[in-house]
Write an enzyme that holds these catalytic residues in place. Sequence first.
Site, PDB file in Angstrom:
ATOM      1  N   ASP A  12       0.812  -1.210   0.000  1.00  0.00           N
ATOM      2  CA  ASP A  12       0.000   0.000   0.000  1.00  0.00           C
ATOM      3  C   ASP A  12       0.848   1.264   0.000  1.00  0.00           C
ATOM      4  OD1 ASP A  12       0.902  -0.459   2.592  1.00  0.00           O
ATOM      5  OD2 ASP A  12      -1.059  -1.032   3.350  1.00  0.00           O
ATOM      6  N   ASP A  18      -7.566  -3.040  14.163  1.00  0.00           N
ATOM      7  CA  ASP A  18      -8.945  -3.271  13.719  1.00  0.00           C
ATOM      8  C   ASP A  18      -9.045  -4.479  12.770  1.00  0.00           C
ATOM      9  OD1 ASP A  18      -7.902  -2.350  11.334  1.00  0.00           O
ATOM     10  OD2 ASP A  18      -9.195  -0.589  11.174  1.00  0.00           O
ATOM     11  N   HIS A  27      -7.314  -5.033  10.025  1.00  0.00           N
ATOM     12  CA  HIS A  27      -7.048  -4.859   8.594  1.00  0.00           C
ATOM     13  C   HIS A  27      -5.757  -5.570   8.187  1.00  0.00           C
ATOM     14  CE1 HIS A  27      -4.853  -0.807   9.534  1.00  0.00           C
ATOM     15  NE2 HIS A  27      -3.955  -1.763   9.427  1.00  0.00           N
ATOM     16  N   GLU A  50      -9.687  -2.296   5.287  1.00  0.00           N
ATOM     17  CA  GLU A  50     -10.329  -1.962   6.544  1.00  0.00           C
ATOM     18  C   GLU A  50     -11.615  -2.775   6.728  1.00  0.00           C
ATOM     19  OE1 GLU A  50      -8.716  -0.378   8.608  1.00  0.00           O
ATOM     20  OE2 GLU A  50      -7.922   1.542   7.959  1.00  0.00           O
TER      21      GLU A  50
HETATM   22  P1  PGA Z   1       1.780  -1.603  12.631  1.00  0.00           P
HETATM   23  O1  PGA Z   1       0.621  -1.630  11.570  1.00  0.00           O
HETATM   24  O2  PGA Z   1       2.759  -2.628  12.195  1.00  0.00           O
HETATM   25  O3  PGA Z   1       2.349  -0.235  12.553  1.00  0.00           O
HETATM   26  O4  PGA Z   1       1.162  -1.922  13.943  1.00  0.00           O
HETATM   27  C1  PGA Z   1       0.205  -2.849  11.076  1.00  0.00           C
HETATM   28  C2  PGA Z   1      -0.869  -2.605  10.074  1.00  0.00           C
HETATM   29  O5  PGA Z   1      -1.551  -1.583  10.168  1.00  0.00           O
HETATM   30  O6  PGA Z   1      -1.034  -3.449   9.191  1.00  0.00           O
END
Ligand code: PGA
Length: 271
Positions: free
Chosen positions: A72, A141, A143, A148
Site C-alpha cells: 500500500d 482493527d 485490517h 479496513e
Molecule cells: P503496525 O501496523 O505494524 O504499525 O502496527 C500494522 C498494520 O496496520 O497493518
Amino acid sequence: MRLIIEKDYKNVSKWTANYIAQAIIKSEPTREKPFVLGLPTGSTPIGTYKELVRLYKHGVISFENIITFNMDEYIGIPQNHPQSYFTFMRENLFSLVDIKKENINIPNGSADDLEAECLAYEEKIKAAGGIDLFLGGIGSDGHIAFNEPGSSLKSRTRIKTLTQDTIIANSRNFGHDLTKVPKTALTVGIQTIMDAKEVIVVVNGYKKALALKNTVEGNVNHMWTCSILQMHPHAIIVSDEEATVEMKIGTVKYFKEIEAGNINPATQLYI
Ligand code: PGA
C-alpha cells in the site's frame, strides 16, 4: 493455517526473516525466474527487515533476483515525504540490500489517474508470475494491508478510506496530529493477497490481541478482514506471547503442541 508463537518480538522477527530466507533459497531465483515477494510497512515488519538485512550481510540471501510488490501507499503525500511508504521501504530495506531499482514496485499514491494505477498494479503482479510469498502485518482493527473492516473479501488493488482507528494509530508518525495523516490510501485487495502462493503475517503486542483472536478463532468475516487467512492454503501467522492473550488457553496450547512436534526446517535459524 499455522500459528507460530514465539517468546517476544525479537524472536518473531528472527523466525520470520529466516523463513523468508529459506523460501528464497529454496526457489533458487534467477533473472529469468525471480522470486516475487509482497511486502508491508508499519512498525511490525521493522524487526523482520533488520533480520533480512543481517542475512543479506552474512551472505545467506541476495535480493538480486527478487521482485517486490508493496501492499500500500498513502494518497496525498509525495513519494519523498518522510512518512511515505516509499521512504519507509528505502530506509528500512531497499537501500540496505542489493535489490535492483527496477524490481521494486510500490503503488503510486501521487498518480494522476489513481484507478488506472490500481489496475496497472494488478497487471504488473500478474506479469511477474504472481506473488510467491506475501509478508504482512495486521492492524488493531484487523485490517490486512489497508483492507479496513467491511472491505470486500474479493477486493483487488484500489483506493480505500482509512478508518479513524487507523488514522489514530498512524498519527504517531505524524507528530500525533490527526489532521496530518492522509485519509486515503492505495492498497492491494484481499483477493490480491489471497492469490499469493504463501502468506506470512507478523503480529506482536497486546494491542493486536483482539485482532489475532478474531483471525484465528473467529468466523471468516469482512469486519475482521484478517480472518480471510483461514481460507488460504498456505498461511502462517507468527506471533509473540503478548498478542495471544485474548485467545483461549486451549487454542494457544493446541498450536504450540502442533509446532513442537513439527520437524520444520524453517525453525532452524541460519544466523
Ligand atoms: P503496525 O501496523 O505494524 O504499525 O502496527 C500494522 C498494520 O496496520 O497493518
